[in-house]
Scaffold this motif. Sequence first.
Motif, PDB file in Angstrom:
ATOM      1  N   MET A   1       0.842  -1.182   0.000  1.00 50.19           N
ATOM      2  CA  MET A   1       0.000   0.000   0.000  1.00 50.19           C
ATOM      3  C   MET A   1       0.881   1.237   0.000  1.00 50.19           C
ATOM      4  SD  MET A   1      -3.069   1.070   2.576  1.00 50.19           S
ATOM      5  CE  MET A   1      -2.114   1.007   4.050  1.00 50.19           C
ATOM      6  N   ALA A   2       0.502   2.213  -0.784  1.00 54.08           N
ATOM      7  CA  ALA A   2       1.266   3.454  -0.869  1.00 54.08           C
ATOM      8  C   ALA A   2       1.101   4.245   0.413  1.00 54.08           C
ATOM      9  CB  ALA A   2       0.805   4.268  -2.065  1.00 54.08           C
ATOM     10  N   ASN A   3       2.168   4.901   0.831  1.00 54.36           N
ATOM     11  CA  ASN A   3       2.126   5.741   2.010  1.00 54.36           C
ATOM     12  C   ASN A   3       1.538   7.103   1.719  1.00 54.36           C
ATOM     13  OD1 ASN A   3       2.907   4.480   4.286  1.00 54.36           O
ATOM     14  ND2 ASN A   3       5.081   4.918   4.056  1.00 54.36           N
ATOM     15  N   SER A   4       1.712   7.577   0.524  1.00 55.50           N
ATOM     16  CA  SER A   4       1.329   8.931   0.176  1.00 55.50           C
ATOM     17  C   SER A   4      -0.162   9.052  -0.071  1.00 55.50           C
ATOM     18  CB  SER A   4       2.090   9.365  -1.077  1.00 55.50           C
ATOM     19  OG  SER A   4       1.653  10.631  -1.478  1.00 55.50           O
ATOM     20  N   LYS A   5      -0.745  10.105   0.485  1.00 57.93           N
ATOM     21  CA  LYS A   5      -2.140  10.395   0.202  1.00 57.93           C
ATOM     22  C   LYS A   5      -2.261  11.082  -1.151  1.00 57.93           C
ATOM     23  CE  LYS A   5      -4.180  10.877   4.728  1.00 57.93           C
ATOM     24  NZ  LYS A   5      -5.002  11.723   5.562  1.00 57.93           N
ATOM     25  N   THR A   6      -1.286  11.880  -1.503  1.00 55.33           N
ATOM     26  CA  THR A   6      -1.358  12.655  -2.732  1.00 55.33           C
ATOM     27  C   THR A   6      -0.481  12.014  -3.787  1.00 55.33           C
ATOM     28  OG1 THR A   6       0.357  14.107  -1.888  1.00 55.33           O
ATOM     29  CG2 THR A   6      -1.904  14.853  -1.614  1.00 55.33           C
ATOM     30  N   ALA A   7      -1.002  10.962  -4.387  1.00 56.33           N
ATOM     31  CA  ALA A   7      -0.266  10.257  -5.422  1.00 56.33           C
ATOM     32  C   ALA A   7      -0.301  11.025  -6.746  1.00 56.33           C
ATOM     33  CB  ALA A   7      -0.844   8.856  -5.613  1.00 56.33           C
ATOM     34  N   GLY A  83     -10.706  11.460  -7.205  1.00 58.71           N
ATOM     35  CA  GLY A  83     -10.633  10.686  -8.434  1.00 58.71           C
ATOM     36  C   GLY A  83     -11.909  10.775  -9.251  1.00 58.71           C
ATOM     37  N   GLU A  84     -11.809  10.285 -10.444  1.00 63.69           N
ATOM     38  CA  GLU A  84     -12.971  10.179 -11.324  1.00 63.69           C
ATOM     39  C   GLU A  84     -14.058   9.350 -10.632  1.00 63.69           C
ATOM     40  OE1 GLU A  84     -13.707   7.628 -15.355  1.00 63.69           O
ATOM     41  OE2 GLU A  84     -11.794   8.690 -15.198  1.00 63.69           O
ATOM     42  N   ASN A  85     -13.635   8.324  -9.911  1.00 63.09           N
ATOM     43  CA  ASN A  85     -14.541   7.483  -9.128  1.00 63.09           C
ATOM     44  C   ASN A  85     -14.230   7.694  -7.651  1.00 63.09           C
ATOM     45  OD1 ASN A  85     -15.906   5.910 -11.324  1.00 63.09           O
ATOM     46  ND2 ASN A  85     -13.774   5.442 -11.775  1.00 63.09           N
ATOM     47  N   LYS A  86     -15.179   8.314  -6.952  1.00 62.35           N
ATOM     48  CA  LYS A  86     -14.987   8.649  -5.543  1.00 62.35           C
ATOM     49  C   LYS A  86     -15.581   7.537  -4.684  1.00 62.35           C
ATOM     50  CE  LYS A  86     -15.619  13.305  -7.125  1.00 62.35           C
ATOM     51  NZ  LYS A  86     -15.741  12.807  -8.490  1.00 62.35           N
ATOM     52  N   ILE A  87     -14.689   6.835  -3.983  1.00 64.32           N
ATOM     53  CA  ILE A  87     -15.114   5.729  -3.127  1.00 64.32           C
ATOM     54  C   ILE A  87     -15.148   6.209  -1.688  1.00 64.32           C
ATOM     55  CG2 ILE A  87     -14.578   3.409  -2.300  1.00 64.32           C
ATOM     56  CD1 ILE A  87     -12.937   3.036  -4.909  1.00 64.32           C
ATOM     57  N   SER A  88     -16.236   5.915  -1.009  1.00 63.00           N
ATOM     58  CA  SER A  88     -16.355   6.249   0.409  1.00 63.00           C
ATOM     59  C   SER A  88     -16.868   5.011   1.130  1.00 63.00           C
ATOM     60  CB  SER A  88     -17.328   7.420   0.592  1.00 63.00           C
ATOM     61  OG  SER A  88     -17.366   7.806   1.943  1.00 63.00           O
ATOM     62  N   LEU A 111      -6.020  -0.674  -4.495  1.00 64.30           N
ATOM     63  CA  LEU A 111      -5.757   0.556  -5.248  1.00 64.30           C
ATOM     64  C   LEU A 111      -4.400   1.183  -4.912  1.00 64.30           C
ATOM     65  CD1 LEU A 111      -9.289   2.225  -5.108  1.00 64.30           C
ATOM     66  CD2 LEU A 111      -8.291   0.849  -6.958  1.00 64.30           C
ATOM     67  N   GLY A 112      -3.800   0.751  -3.803  1.00 65.92           N
ATOM     68  CA  GLY A 112      -2.505   1.293  -3.414  1.00 65.92           C
ATOM     69  C   GLY A 112      -2.570   2.704  -2.871  1.00 65.92           C
ATOM     70  N   ILE A 113      -3.691   3.065  -2.256  1.00 65.60           N
ATOM     71  CA  ILE A 113      -3.843   4.400  -1.662  1.00 65.60           C
ATOM     72  C   ILE A 113      -4.439   4.266  -0.271  1.00 65.60           C
ATOM     73  CG2 ILE A 113      -4.024   5.715  -3.810  1.00 65.60           C
ATOM     74  CD1 ILE A 113      -7.077   5.590  -3.559  1.00 65.60           C
ATOM     75  N   SER A 114      -4.200   5.284   0.537  1.00 64.25           N
ATOM     76  CA  SER A 114      -4.777   5.306   1.877  1.00 64.25           C
ATOM     77  C   SER A 114      -5.938   6.292   1.901  1.00 64.25           C
ATOM     78  CB  SER A 114      -3.705   5.692   2.902  1.00 64.25           C
ATOM     79  OG  SER A 114      -3.145   6.947   2.568  1.00 64.25           O
ATOM     80  N   SER A 115      -6.546   6.447   3.049  1.00 63.88           N
ATOM     81  CA  SER A 115      -7.682   7.350   3.181  1.00 63.88           C
ATOM     82  C   SER A 115      -7.288   8.762   2.772  1.00 63.88           C
ATOM     83  CB  SER A 115      -8.193   7.350   4.619  1.00 63.88           C
ATOM     84  OG  SER A 115      -9.363   8.119   4.713  1.00 63.88           O
ATOM     85  N   GLY A 116      -8.109   9.374   1.956  1.00 67.93           N
ATOM     86  CA  GLY A 116      -7.823  10.714   1.455  1.00 67.93           C
ATOM     87  C   GLY A 116      -6.971  10.703   0.210  1.00 67.93           C
ATOM     88  N   GLY A 117      -6.556   9.515  -0.242  1.00 68.31           N
ATOM     89  CA  GLY A 117      -5.653   9.409  -1.381  1.00 68.31           C
ATOM     90  C   GLY A 117      -6.369   9.285  -2.709  1.00 68.31           C
ATOM     91  N   CYS A 118      -5.578   9.448  -3.758  1.00 67.81           N
ATOM     92  CA  CYS A 118      -6.068   9.347  -5.130  1.00 67.81           C
ATOM     93  C   CYS A 118      -5.034   8.547  -5.911  1.00 67.81           C
ATOM     94  CB  CYS A 118      -6.230  10.746  -5.723  1.00 67.81           C
ATOM     95  SG  CYS A 118      -6.967  10.785  -7.363  1.00 67.81           S
ATOM     96  N   THR A 119      -5.496   7.643  -6.775  1.00 67.78           N
ATOM     97  CA  THR A 119      -4.564   6.841  -7.565  1.00 67.78           C
ATOM     98  C   THR A 119      -3.804   7.727  -8.545  1.00 67.78           C
ATOM     99  OG1 THR A 119      -6.311   6.313  -9.162  1.00 67.78           O
ATOM    100  CG2 THR A 119      -5.919   4.710  -7.390  1.00 67.78           C
ATOM    101  N   GLN A 120      -2.615   7.282  -8.940  1.00 68.57           N
ATOM    102  CA  GLN A 120      -1.748   8.038  -9.856  1.00 68.57           C
ATOM    103  C   GLN A 120      -2.468   8.439 -11.134  1.00 68.57           C
ATOM    104  OE1 GLN A 120       1.957   8.562 -10.355  1.00 68.57           O
ATOM    105  NE2 GLN A 120       1.972   8.730  -8.156  1.00 68.57           N
ATOM    106  N   ASP A 121      -3.321   7.553 -11.641  1.00 72.07           N
ATOM    107  CA  ASP A 121      -4.018   7.853 -12.899  1.00 72.07           C
ATOM    108  C   ASP A 121      -5.252   8.731 -12.692  1.00 72.07           C
ATOM    109  OD1 ASP A 121      -5.817   6.066 -11.724  1.00 72.07           O
ATOM    110  OD2 ASP A 121      -5.618   4.544 -13.284  1.00 72.07           O
TER     111      ASP A 121
END
Length: 165
Positions: A1-7, A83-88, A111-121
Motif C-alpha cells: 500500500m502506498a504511504n502517500s495520500k497525494t499520489a 478521483g474520477e470514481n470517488k469511493i467512500s 488501489l494502493g492508496i490510503s484514506s484521502g488518497g487518489c490513484t496516480q491515474d
Amino acid sequence: MANSKTAVPFKGTPEQAEQLRKVIEDHRKQKGALMPVLQKAQDIYGYLPIEVQEMISLGMDIPLEEIYGVATFYSQFTLNPKGENKISVCLGTACYVKGSGEIFERISQKLGISSGGCTQDGKFSLDACRCIGACGLAPVMTINDEVYGRLTVEDVDSILERYGA
C-alpha cells in the motif's frame, strides 16, 4: 500500500491560475474574504493543494499557516484531489461491527492508496466516512452516487472491476 495520500501531482492550468487571480483581486480588500476565496479556489481546482494555498497567501497577503489552518479546520475543504470514481466506505458503528474496516483495507490494498488518497491515474479516490444513513444495509460503501450494501471483502474486487480497476 502506498504511504502517500497525494499520489497525483498538481496539474493546474494557466486558465485556472487566471481564474484564481481574478477571484483574489475581487476579494483582496474585503475583510473576512478568505472563506469565499478558498471556496472559489476549490471550485476552480477541485481541491486546495499547497500550490493553490501559496497563490492565495501571496495574493491576499495572508500567512500560509492561516490559510492552511482554515483549509484543514473546515470539512468542506479537501487538500487532496478526488478521483474520477470517488469511493467512500462507511466506518460508522453499524458498518464497522459488520466488517467495513476489512473492506476499507482491501480497497486500500487493491488501489494502493490510503484514506484521502487518489490513484496516480486519477481514476479512484478513497475516503472513510462515519455514516451515510444506510445502517440496515451495513456494511456500506459508495462509489460516486452508487450505494453498495451488505458487502463482504470478497465483493470488493468485482465491484472495483466494474469501474476499471
